[in-house]
Design a protein around this motif. Structure first.
Motif, PDB file in Angstrom:
ATOM      1  N   UNK A   1      33.692 -12.939  44.408  1.00 56.35           N
ATOM      2  CA  UNK A   1      34.847 -13.812  44.436  1.00 56.35           C
ATOM      3  C   UNK A   1      35.621 -13.720  43.121  1.00 56.35           C
ATOM      4  N   UNK A   2      35.933 -12.510  42.725  1.00 50.07           N
ATOM      5  CA  UNK A   2      36.656 -12.315  41.475  1.00 50.07           C
ATOM      6  C   UNK A   2      38.150 -12.136  41.694  1.00 50.07           C
ATOM      7  N   UNK A   3      38.608 -12.370  42.906  1.00 48.38           N
ATOM      8  CA  UNK A   3      40.009 -12.201  43.251  1.00 48.38           C
ATOM      9  C   UNK A   3      40.756 -13.528  43.072  1.00 48.38           C
ATOM     10  N   UNK A   4      41.936 -13.485  42.440  1.00 44.73           N
ATOM     11  CA  UNK A   4      42.750 -14.695  42.308  1.00 44.73           C
ATOM     12  C   UNK A   4      43.508 -14.940  43.603  1.00 44.73           C
ATOM     13  N   UNK A   5      43.299 -16.095  44.195  1.00 46.76           N
ATOM     14  CA  UNK A   5      44.002 -16.498  45.409  1.00 46.76           C
ATOM     15  C   UNK A   5      45.045 -17.530  45.000  1.00 46.76           C
ATOM     16  N   UNK A   6      46.271 -17.302  45.414  1.00 43.33           N
ATOM     17  CA  UNK A   6      47.379 -18.177  45.037  1.00 43.33           C
ATOM     18  C   UNK A   6      47.875 -18.955  46.253  1.00 43.33           C
ATOM     19  N   UNK A   7      48.156 -20.225  46.041  1.00 41.09           N
ATOM     20  CA  UNK A   7      48.852 -21.051  47.031  1.00 41.09           C
ATOM     21  C   UNK A   7      50.085 -21.606  46.329  1.00 41.09           C
ATOM     22  N   UNK A   8      51.218 -21.544  46.994  1.00 37.03           N
ATOM     23  CA  UNK A   8      52.477 -21.941  46.373  1.00 37.03           C
ATOM     24  C   UNK A   8      52.896 -23.333  46.831  1.00 37.03           C
ATOM     25  N   UNK A   9      53.204 -24.182  45.849  1.00 32.87           N
ATOM     26  CA  UNK A   9      53.706 -25.536  46.089  1.00 32.87           C
ATOM     27  C   UNK A   9      55.211 -25.497  45.835  1.00 32.87           C
ATOM     28  N   UNK A  10      56.009 -25.800  46.837  1.00 31.83           N
ATOM     29  CA  UNK A  10      57.462 -25.685  46.734  1.00 31.83           C
ATOM     30  C   UNK A  10      58.099 -26.722  45.808  1.00 31.83           C
ATOM     31  N   UNK A  11      57.594 -27.956  45.859  1.00 33.79           N
ATOM     32  CA  UNK A  11      58.237 -29.064  45.161  1.00 33.79           C
ATOM     33  C   UNK A  11      57.158 -29.959  44.549  1.00 33.79           C
ATOM     34  N   UNK A  12      57.427 -30.565  43.414  1.00 29.08           N
ATOM     35  CA  UNK A  12      56.418 -31.404  42.759  1.00 29.08           C
ATOM     36  C   UNK A  12      56.020 -32.623  43.590  1.00 29.08           C
ATOM     37  N   UNK A  13      56.835 -33.009  44.575  1.00 25.70           N
ATOM     38  CA  UNK A  13      56.502 -34.129  45.463  1.00 25.70           C
ATOM     39  C   UNK A  13      55.565 -33.713  46.604  1.00 25.70           C
ATOM     40  N   UNK A  14      55.425 -32.408  46.842  1.00 27.10           N
ATOM     41  CA  UNK A  14      54.654 -31.909  47.987  1.00 27.10           C
ATOM     42  C   UNK A  14      53.180 -32.277  47.904  1.00 27.10           C
ATOM     43  N   UNK A  15      52.581 -32.511  49.079  1.00 28.43           N
ATOM     44  CA  UNK A  15      51.131 -32.707  49.138  1.00 28.43           C
ATOM     45  C   UNK A  15      50.452 -31.581  49.909  1.00 28.43           C
ATOM     46  N   UNK A  16      51.190 -30.498  50.156  1.00 32.03           N
ATOM     47  CA  UNK A  16      50.648 -29.289  50.771  1.00 32.03           C
ATOM     48  C   UNK A  16      51.143 -28.063  50.017  1.00 32.03           C
ATOM     49  N   UNK A  17      50.402 -26.971  50.183  1.00 35.04           N
ATOM     50  CA  UNK A  17      50.774 -25.683  49.601  1.00 35.04           C
ATOM     51  C   UNK A  17      50.571 -24.615  50.667  1.00 35.04           C
ATOM     52  N   UNK A  18      51.239 -23.482  50.498  1.00 34.99           N
ATOM     53  CA  UNK A  18      51.108 -22.356  51.411  1.00 34.99           C
ATOM     54  C   UNK A  18      50.243 -21.282  50.763  1.00 34.99           C
ATOM     55  N   UNK A  19      49.174 -20.862  51.456  1.00 35.32           N
ATOM     56  CA  UNK A  19      48.344 -19.788  50.901  1.00 35.32           C
ATOM     57  C   UNK A  19      49.053 -18.461  51.129  1.00 35.32           C
ATOM     58  N   UNK A  20      49.053 -17.608  50.119  1.00 40.13           N
ATOM     59  CA  UNK A  20      49.824 -16.366  50.153  1.00 40.13           C
ATOM     60  C   UNK A  20      49.032 -15.172  50.658  1.00 40.13           C
ATOM     61  N   UNK A  21      47.755 -15.367  50.926  1.00 39.94           N
ATOM     62  CA  UNK A  21      46.924 -14.312  51.519  1.00 39.94           C
ATOM     63  C   UNK A  21      45.714 -14.965  52.174  1.00 39.94           C
ATOM     64  N   UNK A  22      44.980 -14.185  52.972  1.00 42.07           N
ATOM     65  CA  UNK A  22      43.786 -14.721  53.619  1.00 42.07           C
ATOM     66  C   UNK A  22      42.799 -15.222  52.569  1.00 42.07           C
ATOM     67  N   UNK A  23      42.171 -16.356  52.861  1.00 43.94           N
ATOM     68  CA  UNK A  23      41.233 -16.977  51.930  1.00 43.94           C
ATOM     69  C   UNK A  23      39.884 -17.114  52.630  1.00 43.94           C
ATOM     70  N   UNK A  24      38.838 -16.674  51.968  1.00 48.95           N
ATOM     71  CA  UNK A  24      37.487 -16.821  52.497  1.00 48.95           C
ATOM     72  C   UNK A  24      36.882 -18.137  52.005  1.00 48.95           C
ATOM     73  N   UNK A  25      35.957 -18.682  52.757  1.00 47.50           N
ATOM     74  CA  UNK A  25      35.254 -19.901  52.367  1.00 47.50           C
ATOM     75  C   UNK A  25      34.622 -19.704  50.987  1.00 47.50           C
ATOM     76  N   UNK A  26      34.782 -20.701  50.124  1.00 45.20           N
ATOM     77  CA  UNK A  26      34.192 -20.659  48.797  1.00 45.20           C
ATOM     78  C   UNK A  26      35.094 -20.087  47.712  1.00 45.20           C
ATOM     79  N   UNK A  27      36.203 -19.457  48.108  1.00 36.97           N
ATOM     80  CA  UNK A  27      37.131 -18.906  47.112  1.00 36.97           C
ATOM     81  C   UNK A  27      37.837 -20.032  46.366  1.00 36.97           C
ATOM     82  N   UNK A  28      38.189 -19.772  45.130  1.00 38.76           N
ATOM     83  CA  UNK A  28      39.009 -20.695  44.353  1.00 38.76           C
ATOM     84  C   UNK A  28      40.466 -20.370  44.626  1.00 38.76           C
TER      85      UNK A  28
END
Length: 84
Positions: A1-28
């Protein structure tokens, strides 16, 4: 699990983010954009899906792009709710 997984938050008010690639269980997942921080994936998450970045309770609004989008009808998992 040495891969950086990014999720993008559009606005500081948001309570959700969009994951930019497939994420496996346990990944940060590292939050970028309107909020910073990280989460641990409690389940596998497909690319493009939205994840809660804070706990969203039943009947609370999902905030995306700084605006309310939908209301949570049921909680899927503590601290890692997901909606489509």
């Amino acid at each position: 699990m040495d891969k950086d997984i990014i999720a993008f938050v559009q606005n500081k008010k948001d309570n959700v983010a969009t994951v930019l690639e497939d994420v496996e269980k346990g990944y940060i997942i590292y939050l970028k954009g309107g909020k910073r921080g990280n989460l641990i994936a409690l389940e596998k998450i497909p690319k493009g899906h939205k994840i809660a970045i804070s706990q969203i309770k039943k009947d609370e609004l999902v905030i995306k792009y700084g605006e309310s989008t939908i209301t949570i009808l049921r909680v899927l998992k503590d601290n890692m709710e997901r909606y489509i």
